[in-house]
Design a protein around this motif. Structure first.
Motif, PDB file in Angstrom:
ATOM      1  N   GLY A 106      51.923  58.528  34.222  1.00 42.83           N
ATOM      2  CA  GLY A 106      50.761  57.666  34.790  1.00 42.83           C
ATOM      3  C   GLY A 106      51.325  56.361  34.737  1.00 42.83           C
ATOM      4  O   GLY A 106      52.388  55.724  34.767  1.00 42.83           O
ATOM      5  N   PHE A 107      50.407  55.364  35.174  1.00 44.09           N
ATOM      6  CA  PHE A 107      50.552  53.995  35.318  1.00 44.09           C
ATOM      7  C   PHE A 107      49.238  53.054  35.023  1.00 44.09           C
ATOM      8  O   PHE A 107      48.399  53.725  34.745  1.00 44.09           O
ATOM      9  N   LYS A 108      49.775  51.888  34.711  1.00 43.54           N
ATOM     10  CA  LYS A 108      48.302  50.922  34.389  1.00 43.54           C
ATOM     11  C   LYS A 108      48.497  49.737  35.187  1.00 43.54           C
ATOM     12  O   LYS A 108      49.445  49.140  35.314  1.00 43.54           O
ATOM     13  N   LYS A 109      47.166  49.473  35.720  1.00 45.46           N
ATOM     14  CA  LYS A 109      46.968  48.357  36.397  1.00 45.46           C
ATOM     15  C   LYS A 109      46.585  46.785  35.479  1.00 45.46           C
ATOM     16  O   LYS A 109      45.799  47.259  34.406  1.00 45.46           O
ATOM     17  N   PHE A 110      46.972  45.746  35.712  1.00 44.61           N
ATOM     18  CA  PHE A 110      46.327  44.597  35.078  1.00 44.61           C
ATOM     19  C   PHE A 110      45.226  44.004  35.606  1.00 44.61           C
ATOM     20  O   PHE A 110      45.426  43.396  37.155  1.00 44.61           O
ATOM     21  N   LEU A 111      44.079  43.725  35.350  1.00 47.16           N
ATOM     22  CA  LEU A 111      43.024  43.174  36.000  1.00 47.16           C
ATOM     23  C   LEU A 111      42.468  41.772  35.346  1.00 47.16           C
ATOM     24  O   LEU A 111      42.608  42.079  33.957  1.00 47.16           O
ATOM     25  N   PHE A 112      42.002  40.938  35.828  1.00 47.94           N
ATOM     26  CA  PHE A 112      41.468  39.460  35.207  1.00 47.94           C
ATOM     27  C   PHE A 112      39.945  39.552  35.529  1.00 47.94           C
ATOM     28  O   PHE A 112      39.481  40.012  36.676  1.00 47.94           O
ATOM     29  N   PHE A 113      39.130  39.291  34.444  1.00 50.95           N
ATOM     30  CA  PHE A 113      37.789  39.047  34.882  1.00 50.95           C
ATOM     31  C   PHE A 113      37.063  37.830  35.368  1.00 50.95           C
ATOM     32  O   PHE A 113      37.632  36.673  34.770  1.00 50.95           O
ATOM     33  N   PHE A 114      36.535  37.518  36.518  1.00 49.97           N
ATOM     34  CA  PHE A 114      36.057  36.466  37.138  1.00 49.97           C
ATOM     35  C   PHE A 114      34.689  36.280  36.824  1.00 49.97           C
ATOM     36  O   PHE A 114      33.711  37.453  37.102  1.00 49.97           O
ATOM     37  N   ILE A 115      34.121  35.312  36.399  1.00 47.51           N
ATOM     38  CA  ILE A 115      32.818  34.838  36.531  1.00 47.51           C
ATOM     39  C   ILE A 115      32.165  34.497  37.846  1.00 47.51           C
ATOM     40  O   ILE A 115      32.609  33.474  38.457  1.00 47.51           O
ATOM     41  N   GLY A 116      31.325  35.018  38.389  1.00 50.59           N
ATOM     42  CA  GLY A 116      30.547  34.459  39.709  1.00 50.59           C
ATOM     43  C   GLY A 116      30.757  35.636  40.500  1.00 50.59           C
ATOM     44  O   GLY A 116      31.715  36.434  40.589  1.00 50.59           O
ATOM     45  N   GLN A 117      29.972  35.853  41.520  1.00 51.43           N
ATOM     46  CA  GLN A 117      29.959  36.792  42.567  1.00 51.43           C
ATOM     47  C   GLN A 117      30.939  36.489  43.884  1.00 51.43           C
ATOM     48  O   GLN A 117      31.251  37.113  44.689  1.00 51.43           O
ATOM     49  N   ASP A 118      30.755  34.917  44.202  1.00 52.22           N
ATOM     50  CA  ASP A 118      31.589  34.572  45.305  1.00 52.22           C
ATOM     51  C   ASP A 118      32.911  34.181  44.986  1.00 52.22           C
ATOM     52  O   ASP A 118      33.391  33.331  44.307  1.00 52.22           O
ATOM     53  N   PRO A 119      34.046  35.077  45.602  1.00 53.91           N
ATOM     54  CA  PRO A 119      35.299  34.501  45.301  1.00 53.91           C
ATOM     55  C   PRO A 119      35.889  33.126  45.039  1.00 53.91           C
ATOM     56  O   PRO A 119      36.641  32.698  44.972  1.00 53.91           O
ATOM     57  N   ALA A 120      35.128  32.640  46.406  1.00 50.05           N
ATOM     58  CA  ALA A 120      35.741  31.103  46.546  1.00 50.05           C
ATOM     59  C   ALA A 120      35.232  30.109  45.251  1.00 50.05           C
ATOM     60  O   ALA A 120      35.874  29.099  44.967  1.00 50.05           O
ATOM     61  N   ALA A 121      34.403  30.386  44.766  1.00 48.56           N
ATOM     62  CA  ALA A 121      33.740  29.849  43.655  1.00 48.56           C
ATOM     63  C   ALA A 121      33.757  30.367  42.072  1.00 48.56           C
ATOM     64  O   ALA A 121      33.512  29.761  41.243  1.00 48.56           O
ATOM     65  N   ALA A 122      34.477  31.629  42.297  1.00 47.37           N
ATOM     66  CA  ALA A 122      34.522  32.470  40.669  1.00 47.37           C
ATOM     67  C   ALA A 122      35.439  31.774  39.925  1.00 47.37           C
ATOM     68  O   ALA A 122      36.442  31.138  40.342  1.00 47.37           O
ATOM     69  N   ILE A 123      35.229  31.868  38.618  1.00 52.35           N
ATOM     70  CA  ILE A 123      36.043  31.009  37.677  1.00 52.35           C
ATOM     71  C   ILE A 123      36.787  32.393  36.951  1.00 52.35           C
ATOM     72  O   ILE A 123      36.357  33.202  36.227  1.00 52.35           O
ATOM     73  N   GLN A 124      37.963  32.260  36.822  1.00 53.19           N
ATOM     74  CA  GLN A 124      38.735  33.109  36.018  1.00 53.19           C
ATOM     75  C   GLN A 124      38.619  32.957  34.426  1.00 53.19           C
ATOM     76  O   GLN A 124      38.830  31.750  34.368  1.00 53.19           O
ATOM     77  N   THR A 125      38.655  34.093  34.031  1.00 52.39           N
ATOM     78  CA  THR A 125      38.328  33.930  32.326  1.00 52.39           C
ATOM     79  C   THR A 125      39.722  34.448  31.626  1.00 52.39           C
ATOM     80  O   THR A 125      40.648  34.864  32.365  1.00 52.39           O
ATOM     81  N   ASN A 126      39.893  34.488  30.443  1.00 53.48           N
ATOM     82  CA  ASN A 126      40.869  35.043  29.707  1.00 53.48           C
ATOM     83  C   ASN A 126      40.736  36.441  29.513  1.00 53.48           C
ATOM     84  O   ASN A 126      41.542  37.155  28.569  1.00 53.48           O
ATOM     85  N   TRP A 127      39.614  37.020  29.968  1.00 59.10           N
ATOM     86  CA  TRP A 127      39.617  38.565  29.757  1.00 59.10           C
ATOM     87  C   TRP A 127      40.444  39.378  30.487  1.00 59.10           C
ATOM     88  O   TRP A 127      40.493  39.113  31.652  1.00 59.10           O
TER      89      TRP A 127
END
Length: 219
Positions: A106-127
Motif C-alpha cells: 500500500g501507500f499513504k498520502k499526506f494532506l493538510f487542512f485549509f479553512i475556507g472554500q476559496d483556494p486563493a484566500a484559504a488558510i492552511q492549518t496544522n491539521w
C-alpha cells in the motif's frame, strides 16, 4: 457496527498504536475484502452528502487514541468539508508501505487542512491527514489470501477494483515548535545533541550576574 468505546476498555498503559503495515493488512485490507475485524473499532465516517467532517468534529465520532483519530472513508476526488478542504500539497508526496517480505502492500498520502472554500484566500492549518491506500498488484493479491486464512467463515472479496473504494485515514494536529530555542540542534556538534529550552536559555547568559537574576523553584 463499530464499537468505538472498546478501545477505552483496554488496561491502563495500553494504547492503539498500529504501524503502517498493520493499518494496511489488519484493518484496511479486511475492510475492502469484506472480512470481519475483531475488535471492530475503526468506524466508517461517510457524510450523507459525501462531505468529510472538519478535523475538530472527529472527537466522539472517529476512533481516538492519544492525539490521533482513525476512521474509514470512501475514496473522494475532492475532500471538501463544511468549513474547508483537505489538500495534498505535493501530488508526488506518497510513501510506499511494504510488508515483512518486501512486497509493496500500500501507500499513504499526506494532506493538510485549509479553512475556507476559496483556494486563493484559504488558510492552511496544522491539521494533517495520512490517507492509507491499498495496492492492487499481483503480489498483494497473494497476501490477501494469506490474510484471509484465519477468516474461513466468510469468503473474501478479491476484486482489485474494490480496493480502490475504501481508504483509512489517520488525522492529527501538528504542534508548533520553537526553532530558536526548543528542539534546537547545534550544527557544530558532531553528535547532534538536542538541547532543551532551559539549555538554550542558560547558554545564552553571558555572566554570573545574569544567572543571579533567575529564580529557580525550590526542591
Amino acid at each position: 457496527m463499530c464499537d468505538i468505546a472498546s478501545v477505552n476498555d483496554l488496561p491502563p498503559g495500553f494504547r492503539f498504536l498500529p504501524s503502517d503495515e498493520e493499518l494496511i493488512l489488519h484493518f484496511l485490507l479486511r475492510k475492502a475484502s469484506l472480512l470481519p475485524c475483531h475488535p471492530n473499532i475503526i468506524p466508517d465516517l461517510i457524510h450523507p452528502n459525501y462531505y468529510l467532517l472538519d478535523p475538530w468534529q472527529l472527537n466522539g465520532k472517529a476512533l481516538c487514541s492519544g492525539n490521533h483519530w482513525y476512521f474509514f472513508s470512501q475514496m473522494m476526488e475532492n475532500r471538501v468539508t463544511e468549513n474547508g478542504y483537505w489538500k495534498q500539497l505535493d501530488v508526488e508526496d506518497e510513501e510506499a508501505i511494504f510488508n515483512d517480505s518486501g512486497n509493496k502492500i500500500g501507500f499513504k498520502k499526506f494532506l493538510f487542512f485549509f479553512i475556507g472554500q476559496d483556494p486563493a484566500a484559504a488558510i492552511q492549518t496544522n491539521w494533517v491527514m495520512q490517507e492509507y491506500h491499498l495496492c492492487t498488484s499481483a503480489s498483494f493479491t497473494i497476501s490477501t489470501s494469506t490474510a484471509a486464512s484465519n477468516y474461513k467463515r466468510k469468503k473474501p472479496n478479491r476484486n482489485p477494483d474494490c480496493y480502490n473504494i475504501w481508504v483509512l485515514c489517520r488525522v492529527y494536529e501538528r504542534e508548533e515548535k520553537c526553532l530558536s530555542f526548543c528542539n534546537y540542534v547545534n550544527e557544530d556538534d558532531d553528535n547532534g545533541t538536542e538541547l532543551s529550552c532551559l539549555d538554550e536559555m542558560f547558554l545564552s547568559l553571558d555572566d554570573d550576574d545574569d544567572l543571579a537574576d533567575i529564580s529557580l523553584p525550590n526542591n
